[in-house]
Design a protein around this motif. Structure first.
Motif, short mmCIF file in Angstrom:
data_model
loop_
_atom_site.label_atom_id
_atom_site.label_comp_id
_atom_site.label_asym_id
_atom_site.label_seq_id
_atom_site.Cartn_x
_atom_site.Cartn_y
_atom_site.Cartn_z
N TYR A 83 4.59 2.85 0.87
CA TYR A 83 3.89 3.78 -0.01
C TYR A 83 4.10 3.46 -1.48
N THR A 84 5.32 3.12 -1.88
CA THR A 84 5.57 2.85 -3.30
C THR A 84 4.93 1.55 -3.76
N THR A 85 4.70 0.62 -2.86
CA THR A 85 4.04 -0.63 -3.23
C THR A 85 2.53 -0.50 -3.17
N VAL A 86 2.02 -0.10 -2.01
CA VAL A 86 0.58 -0.09 -1.79
C VAL A 86 -0.12 0.98 -2.62
N PHE A 87 0.50 2.15 -2.78
CA PHE A 87 -0.15 3.24 -3.51
C PHE A 87 0.33 3.37 -4.96
N ALA A 88 1.02 2.35 -5.47
CA ALA A 88 1.42 2.37 -6.89
C ALA A 88 0.22 2.54 -7.82
N PRO A 89 -0.95 1.93 -7.54
CA PRO A 89 -2.10 2.13 -8.43
C PRO A 89 -2.55 3.59 -8.52
N GLY B 169 20.20 12.20 10.61
CA GLY B 169 19.24 11.29 11.21
C GLY B 169 18.74 10.19 10.29
N GLY B 170 19.09 10.26 9.01
CA GLY B 170 18.63 9.28 8.04
C GLY B 170 18.09 9.96 6.79
N PRO B 171 17.60 9.15 5.84
CA PRO B 171 17.16 9.72 4.57
C PRO B 171 15.86 10.51 4.68
N VAL B 172 15.74 11.52 3.83
CA VAL B 172 14.49 12.25 3.62
C VAL B 172 14.11 11.96 2.17
N VAL B 173 12.88 11.48 1.97
CA VAL B 173 12.46 11.04 0.65
C VAL B 173 11.22 11.82 0.22
N GLY B 174 11.30 12.40 -0.97
CA GLY B 174 10.16 13.09 -1.57
C GLY B 174 9.42 12.15 -2.50
N MET B 175 8.13 11.95 -2.23
CA MET B 175 7.29 11.08 -3.05
C MET B 175 6.43 11.94 -3.96
N CYS B 176 6.15 11.42 -5.16
CA CYS B 176 5.35 12.19 -6.11
C CYS B 176 4.29 11.31 -6.75
N GLY B 177 3.37 11.97 -7.41
CA GLY B 177 2.37 11.30 -8.23
C GLY B 177 2.80 11.39 -9.67
N LEU C 2 -4.85 10.08 -0.10
CA LEU C 2 -4.23 10.17 -1.42
C LEU C 2 -5.30 9.88 -2.47
N ARG C 3 -5.40 10.74 -3.46
CA ARG C 3 -6.43 10.61 -4.49
C ARG C 3 -6.06 9.50 -5.47
N ALA C 4 -7.00 8.63 -5.74
CA ALA C 4 -6.81 7.54 -6.71
C ALA C 4 -7.57 7.88 -7.99
N PRO C 5 -7.09 7.39 -9.14
CA PRO C 5 -7.73 7.75 -10.41
C PRO C 5 -9.04 7.02 -10.68
N SER C 6 -9.35 5.98 -9.90
CA SER C 6 -10.58 5.22 -10.14
C SER C 6 -10.92 4.40 -8.90
N ARG C 7 -12.13 3.88 -8.87
CA ARG C 7 -12.51 2.98 -7.78
C ARG C 7 -11.69 1.69 -7.86
N ALA C 8 -11.39 1.25 -9.07
CA ALA C 8 -10.57 0.05 -9.22
C ALA C 8 -9.19 0.25 -8.59
N ALA C 9 -8.64 1.44 -8.70
CA ALA C 9 -7.34 1.72 -8.08
C ALA C 9 -7.46 1.68 -6.55
N VAL C 10 -8.57 2.18 -6.01
CA VAL C 10 -8.79 2.09 -4.56
C VAL C 10 -8.82 0.62 -4.14
N GLU D 11 -5.37 6.84 3.59
CA GLU D 11 -6.56 6.55 2.81
C GLU D 11 -6.27 6.69 1.33
N ALA D 12 -6.87 5.82 0.54
CA ALA D 12 -6.94 6.02 -0.91
C ALA D 12 -8.39 6.36 -1.20
#
Length: 129
Positions: A19-25, A38-46, A70-78, A120-121
């Protein structure tokens, strides 16, 4: 609008890396993390810094793939999400395109994350006029 969503993941660190790599845009990043037995719980944000996507260990004996947009700011980001997903070898369900059956300005790409979820982006281009 999604306030937050929790996904159960077979490998939380792999899911965080995806998620942090692919959805960085789209501005996605790790906001917080805490450990559980059971392992880490991670909160992701925009960009607002508020954790809205939570990745946690898979509950024993369960599998819960979901669809997440996940909403992207532009078509280029998608398009950039698509390129980064391909670089990581993610399964591409649908390449970026306009989806007029949703609405004329709906532009999205659909992928599988490491746990088999349909992610989805999407960018919503406002109608002209």
């Amino acid at each position: 609008m999604i306030d937050h969503l929790g996904l159960q993941c077979a490998d939380v660190p792999a899911a965080v890396a995806f998620y942090t790599t692919v959805f960085a845009p789209a501005g996605l990043r790790e906001a917080m993390r805490y450990e559980t037995p059971g392992g880490p719980v991670v909160g992701m944000c925009g960009p607002d810094g508020f954790p809205q996507l939570w990745l946690s260990p898979l509950a024993e004996g369960t599998e819960r793939p979901v669809h997440l947009a996940l909403r992207a700011p532009s078509r280029a980001a998608v398009d950039e999400v698509f390129a980064l997903a391909r670089e990581r070898g993610a399964e591409v369900l649908h390449e970026p395109r306009v989806w007029p059956e949703y609405h004329p300005g709906y532009y999205g790409v659909f992928l599988r994350d490491p746990d088999g979820n349909n992610v989805e982006a999407v960018h919503h281009t406002p109608p002209e006029g």
